[in-house]
Design a protein around this motif. Structure first.
Motif, PDB file in Angstrom:
ATOM      1  N   VAL A  31     -14.751  -8.241   3.735  1.00 26.55           N
ATOM      2  CA  VAL A  31     -15.067  -7.125   4.632  1.00 26.55           C
ATOM      3  C   VAL A  31     -14.090  -7.072   5.802  1.00 26.55           C
ATOM      4  O   VAL A  31     -13.656  -5.991   6.231  1.00 26.55           O
ATOM      5  N   VAL A  32     -13.696  -8.255   6.294  1.00 27.30           N
ATOM      6  CA  VAL A  32     -12.776  -8.307   7.427  1.00 27.30           C
ATOM      7  C   VAL A  32     -11.346  -7.990   6.986  1.00 27.30           C
ATOM      8  O   VAL A  32     -10.616  -7.249   7.655  1.00 27.30           O
ATOM      9  N   MET A  33     -10.939  -8.544   5.873  1.00 31.19           N
ATOM     10  CA  MET A  33      -9.573  -8.350   5.362  1.00 31.19           C
ATOM     11  C   MET A  33      -9.627  -7.482   4.110  1.00 31.19           C
ATOM     12  O   MET A  33      -9.820  -7.977   3.003  1.00 31.19           O
ATOM     13  N   ARG A  34      -9.438  -6.185   4.304  1.00 33.80           N
ATOM     14  CA  ARG A  34      -9.612  -5.233   3.209  1.00 33.80           C
ATOM     15  C   ARG A  34      -8.310  -4.875   2.504  1.00 33.80           C
ATOM     16  O   ARG A  34      -8.336  -4.110   1.535  1.00 33.80           O
ATOM     17  N   SER A  35      -7.194  -5.402   2.964  1.00 33.43           N
ATOM     18  CA  SER A  35      -5.913  -4.971   2.408  1.00 33.43           C
ATOM     19  C   SER A  35      -5.792  -5.274   0.927  1.00 33.43           C
ATOM     20  O   SER A  35      -5.218  -4.486   0.163  1.00 33.43           O
ATOM     21  N   ALA A  36      -6.313  -6.413   0.485  1.00 30.92           N
ATOM     22  CA  ALA A  36      -6.189  -6.793  -0.917  1.00 30.92           C
ATOM     23  C   ALA A  36      -7.018  -5.901  -1.831  1.00 30.92           C
ATOM     24  O   ALA A  36      -6.791  -5.853  -3.040  1.00 30.92           O
ATOM     25  N   TRP A  37      -7.976  -5.162  -1.269  1.00 32.88           N
ATOM     26  CA  TRP A  37      -8.868  -4.338  -2.071  1.00 32.88           C
ATOM     27  C   TRP A  37      -8.380  -2.899  -2.176  1.00 32.88           C
ATOM     28  O   TRP A  37      -8.972  -2.097  -2.917  1.00 32.88           O
ATOM     29  N   ARG A  38      -7.335  -2.562  -1.470  1.00 32.00           N
ATOM     30  CA  ARG A  38      -6.844  -1.179  -1.497  1.00 32.00           C
ATOM     31  C   ARG A  38      -6.280  -0.839  -2.872  1.00 32.00           C
ATOM     32  O   ARG A  38      -5.571  -1.623  -3.477  1.00 32.00           O
ATOM     33  N   GLY A  39      -6.592   0.353  -3.331  1.00 33.11           N
ATOM     34  CA  GLY A  39      -6.087   0.809  -4.619  1.00 33.11           C
ATOM     35  C   GLY A  39      -6.948   0.416  -5.803  1.00 33.11           C
ATOM     36  O   GLY A  39      -6.702   0.875  -6.922  1.00 33.11           O
ATOM     37  N   LEU A  40      -7.946  -0.420  -5.583  1.00 31.24           N
ATOM     38  CA  LEU A  40      -8.808  -0.830  -6.685  1.00 31.24           C
ATOM     39  C   LEU A  40      -9.841   0.258  -6.979  1.00 31.24           C
ATOM     40  O   LEU A  40     -10.402   0.861  -6.071  1.00 31.24           O
ATOM     41  N   THR A  41     -10.081   0.481  -8.250  1.00 35.78           N
ATOM     42  CA  THR A  41     -11.075   1.462  -8.665  1.00 35.78           C
ATOM     43  C   THR A  41     -12.380   0.754  -9.030  1.00 35.78           C
ATOM     44  O   THR A  41     -12.432  -0.473  -9.154  1.00 35.78           O
ATOM     45  N   ALA A  42     -13.429   1.561  -9.199  1.00 37.51           N
ATOM     46  CA  ALA A  42     -14.717   0.999  -9.621  1.00 37.51           C
ATOM     47  C   ALA A  42     -14.583   0.330 -10.986  1.00 37.51           C
ATOM     48  O   ALA A  42     -15.245  -0.677 -11.269  1.00 37.51           O
ATOM     49  N   ARG A  43     -13.704   0.851 -11.828  1.00 42.02           N
ATOM     50  CA  ARG A  43     -13.491   0.258 -13.152  1.00 42.02           C
ATOM     51  C   ARG A  43     -12.859  -1.126 -13.023  1.00 42.02           C
ATOM     52  O   ARG A  43     -13.215  -2.048 -13.772  1.00 42.02           O
ATOM     53  N   ASP A  44     -11.919  -1.291 -12.083  1.00 41.76           N
ATOM     54  CA  ASP A  44     -11.291  -2.594 -11.872  1.00 41.76           C
ATOM     55  C   ASP A  44     -12.320  -3.633 -11.426  1.00 41.76           C
ATOM     56  O   ASP A  44     -12.326  -4.770 -11.921  1.00 41.76           O
ATOM     57  N   VAL A  45     -13.174  -3.255 -10.487  1.00 43.70           N
ATOM     58  CA  VAL A  45     -14.186  -4.176  -9.980  1.00 43.70           C
ATOM     59  C   VAL A  45     -15.191  -4.517 -11.076  1.00 43.70           C
ATOM     60  O   VAL A  45     -15.605  -5.681 -11.225  1.00 43.70           O
ATOM     61  N   THR A  46     -15.584  -3.522 -11.861  1.00 44.13           N
ATOM     62  CA  THR A  46     -16.522  -3.767 -12.957  1.00 44.13           C
ATOM     63  C   THR A  46     -15.923  -4.712 -13.983  1.00 44.13           C
ATOM     64  O   THR A  46     -16.608  -5.607 -14.500  1.00 44.13           O
ATOM     65  N   ARG A  47     -14.657  -4.517 -14.279  1.00 39.48           N
ATOM     66  CA  ARG A  47     -13.983  -5.399 -15.232  1.00 39.48           C
ATOM     67  C   ARG A  47     -13.968  -6.836 -14.721  1.00 39.48           C
ATOM     68  O   ARG A  47     -14.216  -7.774 -15.485  1.00 39.48           O
ATOM     69  N   GLN A  48     -13.693  -7.004 -13.435  1.00 41.30           N
ATOM     70  CA  GLN A  48     -13.694  -8.341 -12.855  1.00 41.30           C
ATOM     71  C   GLN A  48     -15.091  -8.945 -12.863  1.00 41.30           C
ATOM     72  O   GLN A  48     -15.258 -10.162 -13.039  1.00 41.30           O
ATOM     73  N   ALA A  49     -16.110  -8.126 -12.688  1.00 39.59           N
ATOM     74  CA  ALA A  49     -17.480  -8.628 -12.739  1.00 39.59           C
ATOM     75  C   ALA A  49     -17.810  -9.149 -14.132  1.00 39.59           C
ATOM     76  O   ALA A  49     -18.450 -10.201 -14.286  1.00 39.59           O
ATOM     77  N   VAL A  50     -17.375  -8.433 -15.160  1.00 38.20           N
ATOM     78  CA  VAL A  50     -17.606  -8.880 -16.539  1.00 38.20           C
ATOM     79  C   VAL A  50     -16.856 -10.183 -16.807  1.00 38.20           C
ATOM     80  O   VAL A  50     -17.388 -11.112 -17.435  1.00 38.20           O
ATOM     81  N   ILE A  51     -15.627 -10.262 -16.325  1.00 39.60           N
ATOM     82  CA  ILE A  51     -14.848 -11.494 -16.485  1.00 39.60           C
ATOM     83  C   ILE A  51     -15.555 -12.648 -15.782  1.00 39.60           C
ATOM     84  O   ILE A  51     -15.605 -13.773 -16.302  1.00 39.60           O
ATOM     85  N   GLY A  52     -16.126 -12.388 -14.606  1.00 38.36           N
ATOM     86  CA  GLY A  52     -16.852 -13.433 -13.887  1.00 38.36           C
ATOM     87  C   GLY A  52     -18.084 -13.901 -14.634  1.00 38.36           C
ATOM     88  O   GLY A  52     -18.394 -15.102 -14.660  1.00 38.36           O
ATOM     89  N   VAL A  53     -18.798 -12.978 -15.255  1.00 37.65           N
ATOM     90  CA  VAL A  53     -19.980 -13.351 -16.042  1.00 37.65           C
ATOM     91  C   VAL A  53     -19.583 -14.277 -17.182  1.00 37.65           C
ATOM     92  O   VAL A  53     -20.277 -15.266 -17.479  1.00 37.65           O
ATOM     93  N   LEU A  54     -18.459 -13.980 -17.825  1.00 41.62           N
ATOM     94  CA  LEU A  54     -18.022 -14.790 -18.964  1.00 41.62           C
ATOM     95  C   LEU A  54     -17.426 -16.121 -18.529  1.00 41.62           C
ATOM     96  O   LEU A  54     -17.797 -17.182 -19.040  1.00 41.62           O
ATOM     97  N   SER A  55     -16.492 -16.068 -17.576  1.00 36.53           N
ATOM     98  CA  SER A  55     -15.703 -17.259 -17.247  1.00 36.53           C
ATOM     99  C   SER A  55     -16.381 -18.189 -16.254  1.00 36.53           C
ATOM    100  O   SER A  55     -16.053 -19.378 -16.201  1.00 36.53           O
ATOM    101  N   GLN A  56     -17.305 -17.670 -15.466  1.00 34.88           N
ATOM    102  CA  GLN A  56     -18.012 -18.527 -14.508  1.00 34.88           C
ATOM    103  C   GLN A  56     -19.456 -18.741 -14.934  1.00 34.88           C
ATOM    104  O   GLN A  56     -19.864 -19.861 -15.247  1.00 34.88           O
ATOM    105  N   SER A  57     -20.221 -17.674 -14.968  1.00 36.92           N
ATOM    106  CA  SER A  57     -21.653 -17.808 -15.237  1.00 36.92           C
ATOM    107  C   SER A  57     -21.911 -18.417 -16.616  1.00 36.92           C
ATOM    108  O   SER A  57     -22.591 -19.438 -16.750  1.00 36.92           O
ATOM    109  N   GLY A  58     -21.368 -17.786 -17.653  1.00 33.60           N
ATOM    110  CA  GLY A  58     -21.622 -18.260 -19.003  1.00 33.60           C
ATOM    111  C   GLY A  58     -21.027 -19.624 -19.275  1.00 33.60           C
ATOM    112  O   GLY A  58     -21.692 -20.517 -19.817  1.00 33.60           O
TER     113      GLY A  58
END
Length: 312
Positions: free
Chosen positions: A49-76
């Motif tokens: 929230v404080v440092m938003r520069s790295a998040w610029r240009g990302l779409t909802a699809r990019d974030v969703t894709r990363q969430a799926v990757i997190g479910v597989l590579s971390q949670s699962g």
């Protein structure tokens, strides 16, 4: 620099098995994982929230894709490792099953990514599997009293990590490591919190050993092992990063011997040596192939170096 990153990755990733064993003695797998990710996610989201520069240009699809990757590579993946150890599967056997990952990823790299594995690399992959088997065969045979299906639990986690690796490799959008780590940890924190609350295992134990295990897992395993995994993947590709996974079982065996007094004999030392040879063979095979392709295309020397070692 690549060698130092590889060494750091192997040590930090192996620390996860040691941390899982530390945590299993104090609480259930879901409890440990909830408190591993919940405070971490709060810190990472606050920083985002404080440092938003790295998040610029990302779409909802990019974030969703990363969430799926997190479910597989971390949670699962992590839930399978922790749960297997909780069921009685030893850390060495769990590392052996995870060690099959490079062969699976190597076999799928061709049809899915077009990153075909050379004959020299296949030899190295075979050596790596043999080395891991030498280290953990005796440990797996001594697993009496453990349900047969418990050994399938880490196998499912290994397949989840392979799927996450290919999903990330096929992505056309470049996502900063800080962004992907934040999304992955936040996703895992939500999932494990829901699981812990629904099963009545959210309350942490009062023992100091529990919090030591949590600090161990956050510092070494998450920031170190997990962060370096994606960094090396982006720099060197699927085959190289997965070949380093062959070193996890022998390194875990050495670590367990020093920390928990587990036996470490000639068989373990031999397996470690074979795994080291396997990593050298695969990496040199990949470098020679990439350099030869660059030369055939007439690329300048500096471009050949970039192709062989990965982007800076």
């Amino acid at each position: 620099m690549n060698i130092l990153l590889s060494v750091a990755f192997v040590l930090c990733w192996s620390s996860g098995f040691i941390g899982a064993k530390l945590g299993a003695g104090n609480a259930s797998a879901i409890t440990v994982l909830m408190w591993r990710f919940l405070p971490l996610a709060v810190v990472l989201v606050t920083v985002a929230v404080v440092m938003r520069s790295a998040w610029r240009g990302l779409t909802a699809r990019d974030v969703t894709r990363q969430a799926v990757i997190g479910v597989l590579s971390q949670s699962g993946y992590l839930l399978s490792v922790y749960y297997a150890i909780q069921l009685g599967v030893s850390s060495g056997t769990t590392a052996l099953i995870d060690g099959v990952q490079p062969l699976v990823a190597g076999a799928l790299a061709g049809p899915l990514l077009g990153q075909y594995v050379s004959g020299r690399q296949w030899i190295g992959l075979g050596l790596g599997l043999a080395g891991v088997a030498v280290v953990t065969l005796a440990d797996a045979a001594a697993g009496t009293g453990v349900a047969w299906w418990a050994y399938a639990v880490p196998l499912l986690g290994m397949l989840a990590l392979v799927a996450a690796t290919f999903l990330e490799s096929r992505s056309r959008s470049r996502v900063a490591p800080s962004v992907s780590l934040t999304v992955h940890c936040a996703t895992s924190a939500v999932l494990f919190s829901v699981l812990a609350l629904s099963t009545g295992t959210a309350a942490p134990p009062a023992e100091g050993g529990f919090w030591m295990a949590v600090a161990w897992l956050v510092g070494l395993s998450t920031f170190g092992g997990y962060g370096l995994y994606w960094l090396i993947l982006k720099r060197s590709g699927v085959t190289k990063v997965n070949t380093l996974m062959f070193l996890m079982a022998p390194v875990t065996a050495v670590w367990g011997a020093l920390m928990f007094g587990e036996p470490f004999g000639v068989q373990t030392a031999l397996g470690l040596a074979v795994c080291l040879v396997a990593v050298v063979v695969v990496h040199r095979g990949a470098d020679r192939k990439d350099t030869a392709v660059a030369a055939a295309r007439g690329e300048p020397e500096e471009n050949r170096w970039t192709r062989a070692t990965g982007p800076a």
